[in-house]
Design a protein around this motif. Structure first.
Motif, PDB file in Angstrom:
ATOM      1  N   ILE A   1     -55.832-116.822  22.561  1.00 19.82           N
ATOM      2  CA  ILE A   1     -56.584-115.892  21.738  1.00 19.82           C
ATOM      3  C   ILE A   1     -55.811-115.689  20.432  1.00 19.82           C
ATOM      4  CG2 ILE A   1     -57.633-114.787  23.733  1.00 19.82           C
ATOM      5  CD1 ILE A   1     -55.817-112.374  23.156  1.00 19.82           C
ATOM      6  N   ILE A   2     -56.530-115.361  19.383  1.00 18.37           N
ATOM      7  CA  ILE A   2     -55.979-115.456  18.030  1.00 18.37           C
ATOM      8  C   ILE A   2     -54.744-114.574  17.827  1.00 18.37           C
ATOM      9  CG2 ILE A   2     -57.478-113.681  17.046  1.00 18.37           C
ATOM     10  CD1 ILE A   2     -56.535-117.036  15.380  1.00 18.37           C
ATOM     11  N   ASN A   3     -54.723-113.354  18.395  1.00 11.69           N
ATOM     12  CA  ASN A   3     -53.553-112.496  18.217  1.00 11.69           C
ATOM     13  C   ASN A   3     -52.319-113.098  18.881  1.00 11.69           C
ATOM     14  OD1 ASN A   3     -55.250-110.748  16.901  1.00 11.69           O
ATOM     15  ND2 ASN A   3     -54.585-108.931  18.023  1.00 11.69           N
ATOM     16  N   LEU A   4     -52.491-113.711  20.059  1.00 12.04           N
ATOM     17  CA  LEU A   4     -51.368-114.357  20.736  1.00 12.04           C
ATOM     18  C   LEU A   4     -50.897-115.569  19.945  1.00 12.04           C
ATOM     19  CD1 LEU A   4     -49.425-114.791  23.059  1.00 12.04           C
ATOM     20  CD2 LEU A   4     -51.284-115.924  24.328  1.00 12.04           C
ATOM     21  N   GLU A   5     -51.838-116.312  19.380  1.00  7.95           N
ATOM     22  CA  GLU A   5     -51.469-117.461  18.556  1.00  7.95           C
ATOM     23  C   GLU A   5     -50.638-117.026  17.352  1.00  7.95           C
ATOM     24  OE1 GLU A   5     -53.833-120.882  16.022  1.00  7.95           O
ATOM     25  OE2 GLU A   5     -54.607-120.257  17.966  1.00  7.95           O
ATOM     26  N   TRP A   6     -51.026-115.924  16.734  1.00 10.96           N
ATOM     27  CA  TRP A   6     -50.268-115.421  15.588  1.00 10.96           C
ATOM     28  C   TRP A   6     -48.868-114.964  16.009  1.00 10.96           C
ATOM     29  CZ3 TRP A   6     -54.580-111.968  12.973  1.00 10.96           C
ATOM     30  CH2 TRP A   6     -55.522-112.816  12.372  1.00 10.96           C
ATOM     31  N   ILE A   7     -48.777-114.283  17.152  1.00  8.04           N
ATOM     32  CA  ILE A   7     -47.461-113.842  17.632  1.00  8.04           C
ATOM     33  C   ILE A   7     -46.547-115.039  17.853  1.00  8.04           C
ATOM     34  CG2 ILE A   7     -46.233-112.780  19.582  1.00  8.04           C
ATOM     35  CD1 ILE A   7     -48.646-110.904  19.898  1.00  8.04           C
ATOM     36  N   GLN A   8     -47.082-116.100  18.474  1.00 10.90           N
ATOM     37  CA  GLN A   8     -46.272-117.294  18.731  1.00 10.90           C
ATOM     38  C   GLN A   8     -45.824-117.937  17.426  1.00 10.90           C
ATOM     39  OE1 GLN A   8     -48.026-118.734  23.065  1.00 10.90           O
ATOM     40  NE2 GLN A   8     -48.840-119.684  21.243  1.00 10.90           N
ATOM     41  N   LYS A   9     -46.724-117.988  16.458  1.00 16.44           N
ATOM     42  CA  LYS A   9     -46.362-118.602  15.178  1.00 16.44           C
ATOM     43  C   LYS A   9     -45.331-117.756  14.443  1.00 16.44           C
ATOM     44  CE  LYS A   9     -48.095-120.419  10.816  1.00 16.44           C
ATOM     45  NZ  LYS A   9     -47.168-121.567  10.921  1.00 16.44           N
ATOM     46  N   LEU A  10     -45.513-116.444  14.436  1.00 10.91           N
ATOM     47  CA  LEU A  10     -44.558-115.562  13.771  1.00 10.91           C
ATOM     48  C   LEU A  10     -43.158-115.721  14.342  1.00 10.91           C
ATOM     49  CD1 LEU A  10     -46.838-112.420  13.474  1.00 10.91           C
ATOM     50  CD2 LEU A  10     -45.578-113.389  11.551  1.00 10.91           C
ATOM     51  N   HIS A  11     -43.058-115.712  15.660  1.00  5.01           N
ATOM     52  CA  HIS A  11     -41.736-115.820  16.280  1.00  5.01           C
ATOM     53  C   HIS A  11     -41.128-117.199  16.054  1.00  5.01           C
ATOM     54  CE1 HIS A  11     -41.116-112.080  18.697  1.00  5.01           C
ATOM     55  NE2 HIS A  11     -42.395-111.922  18.365  1.00  5.01           N
ATOM     56  N   ARG A  12     -41.944-118.245  16.137  1.00  3.62           N
ATOM     57  CA  ARG A  12     -41.409-119.593  15.934  1.00  3.62           C
ATOM     58  C   ARG A  12     -40.924-119.792  14.508  1.00  3.62           C
ATOM     59  NH1 ARG A  12     -45.427-124.484  15.418  1.00  3.62           N
ATOM     60  NH2 ARG A  12     -45.616-123.385  13.428  1.00  3.62           N
ATOM     61  N   ASP A  13     -41.752-119.419  13.544  1.00  2.00           N
ATOM     62  CA  ASP A  13     -41.403-119.683  12.147  1.00  2.00           C
ATOM     63  C   ASP A  13     -40.262-118.799  11.661  1.00  2.00           C
ATOM     64  OD1 ASP A  13     -43.387-121.527  12.241  1.00  2.00           O
ATOM     65  OD2 ASP A  13     -44.651-120.626  10.704  1.00  2.00           O
ATOM     66  N   LYS A  14     -40.177-117.575  12.158  1.00  2.00           N
ATOM     67  CA  LYS A  14     -39.098-116.687  11.743  1.00  2.00           C
ATOM     68  C   LYS A  14     -37.787-117.059  12.422  1.00  2.00           C
ATOM     69  CE  LYS A  14     -40.098-112.284  11.856  1.00  2.00           C
ATOM     70  NZ  LYS A  14     -40.702-111.032  12.375  1.00  2.00           N
ATOM     71  N   THR A  15     -37.853-117.396  13.715  1.00  2.00           N
ATOM     72  CA  THR A  15     -36.631-117.657  14.481  1.00  2.00           C
ATOM     73  C   THR A  15     -36.107-119.070  14.265  1.00  2.00           C
ATOM     74  OG1 THR A  15     -37.363-116.094  16.178  1.00  2.00           O
ATOM     75  CG2 THR A  15     -35.608-117.634  16.780  1.00  2.00           C
ATOM     76  N   LEU A  16     -36.992-120.050  14.343  1.00  2.00           N
ATOM     77  CA  LEU A  16     -36.553-121.439  14.290  1.00  2.00           C
ATOM     78  C   LEU A  16     -36.537-122.012  12.877  1.00  2.00           C
ATOM     79  CD1 LEU A  16     -38.412-122.873  17.422  1.00  2.00           C
ATOM     80  CD2 LEU A  16     -36.078-121.988  17.272  1.00  2.00           C
ATOM     81  N   ARG A  17     -37.369-121.481  12.000  1.00  2.00           N
ATOM     82  CA  ARG A  17     -37.490-122.071  10.667  1.00  2.00           C
ATOM     83  C   ARG A  17     -37.000-121.153   9.552  1.00  2.00           C
ATOM     84  NH1 ARG A  17     -43.434-125.099  11.362  1.00  2.00           N
ATOM     85  NH2 ARG A  17     -42.787-126.415  13.126  1.00  2.00           N
ATOM     86  N   GLY A  18     -36.631-119.922   9.908  1.00  2.00           N
ATOM     87  CA  GLY A  18     -36.020-119.025   8.934  1.00  2.00           C
ATOM     88  C   GLY A  18     -36.961-118.430   7.912  1.00  2.00           C
TER      89      GLY A  18
END
Length: 290
Positions: free
Chosen positions: A156-173
């Motif tokens: 669902i879209i909110n979960l997709e956004w949460i996953q993207k936020l955490h991935r891009d902030k944590t792994l990609r800075g």
């Protein structure tokens, strides 16, 4: 579609978890001793990392819709041509997007660039694609028609956004503001070019959290597998042994005649139970034809 050279395609947007699905399929390929040609959707982006930044800046200046989700940023004709050629002959040309220094060093290039185009090395049992556009149809291009098995991965879209936020902030800075800008910029292309693909898939997996994700931009962590259910929808339920799946997947239930809902922690097992017989049927037809 092809009996002799089948194609399996997993499609889903960035941060949706398609890589997790790819890992599940790779377990099947190893267990059944199948030689699968892996094709990553990133390889069919039109621009390398630096050129994409320049193209996005130009699009912003001209107020033109542009993102990795849309056709303009991808080589979709080339992707459809690869699928068509592989289905007919088992051959084709591919390249790799070099995500990090380790991958880039193998080719003497910089991260964010592409490897040279290379011919596939036959024989292979099947082609496996994972990316954004495995079910794309539009502008005279039909990628979806060539897939013998098309799988959608759609949190669902909110979960997709949460996953993207955490991935891009944590792994990609990236900063939170930068990730939010990316999400908003992509939304028109998401609606027009990603969502329609999920109406063409043979099977969809949609993870639904059982915790509050009302504001994805303030979520402290990603809901775990045990804090979610997975809704699995079959376009054609004929031949699916639902009683067997309900027995093997404890606490699962049917919500519609073509939908089974399983606990999030059993998603990997569900994939093994569902896709192993489908893959074996493909290989059996292939070998009978040969």
């Amino acid at each position: 579609m092809s009996i002799e050279h089948p194609i399996v395609a997993v499609t889903g947007s960035s941060g949706a978890g398609t890589t997790t699905v790819m890992n599940s399929f790779q377990h099947i390929f190893r267990r059944e001793k199948l030689n699968a040609q892996i094709v990553e959707g990133d390889a069919f982006h039109r621009y390398d990392r630096l050129a994409m930044r320049a193209a996005m800046k130009e699009a912003e200046q001209t107020q033109r819709q542009f993102s990795h989700f849309g056709p303009e940023a991808n080589l979709l004709e080339e992707l459809a041509a690869l699928f068509a050629e592989y289905a007919a002959t088992g051959r084709g040309r591919v390249r790799k997007y070099l995500h990090d220094e380790a991958e880039a060093a193998q080719y003497g290039l910089e991260p964010g660039m592409f490897s040279p185009w290379m011919d596939l090395e036959p024989p292979t049992d099947l082609l496996f694609y994972e990316g954004l556009h495995g079910g794309f149809v539009g502008r005279g291009i039909d990628v979806a028609q060539h897939a013998d098995l098309l799988v959608g991965v759609v949190p669902i879209i909110n979960l997709e956004w949460i996953q993207k936020l955490h991935r891009d902030k944590t792994l990609r800075g990236y900063s939170q503001e930068a990730v939010m800008d990316t999400i908003l910029r992509r939304m028109p292309d998401y609606a027009h070019h990603i969502c329609p693909q999920f109406s063409r898939t043979h099977v969809n997996f949609q993870r639904v959290p059982t915790v509050d994700t009302s504001n994805p931009f303030t979520a402290r962590d990603i809901p775990s597998a045990d804090e979610s259910f997975v809704v699995i929808r079959f376009t054609n339920p004929k031949g699916i042994d639902f009683p067997y799946l309900l027995t093997m997947l404890h606490d699962s239930f049917m919500s519609r005649p073509n939908v089974i809902v399983v606990p999030g922690g059993k998603m990997g097992l569900a994939m093994q139970l569902i896709f192993t017989p489908m893959i074996l049927q493909m290989i059996d037809r292939q070998r009978r034809a040969a």
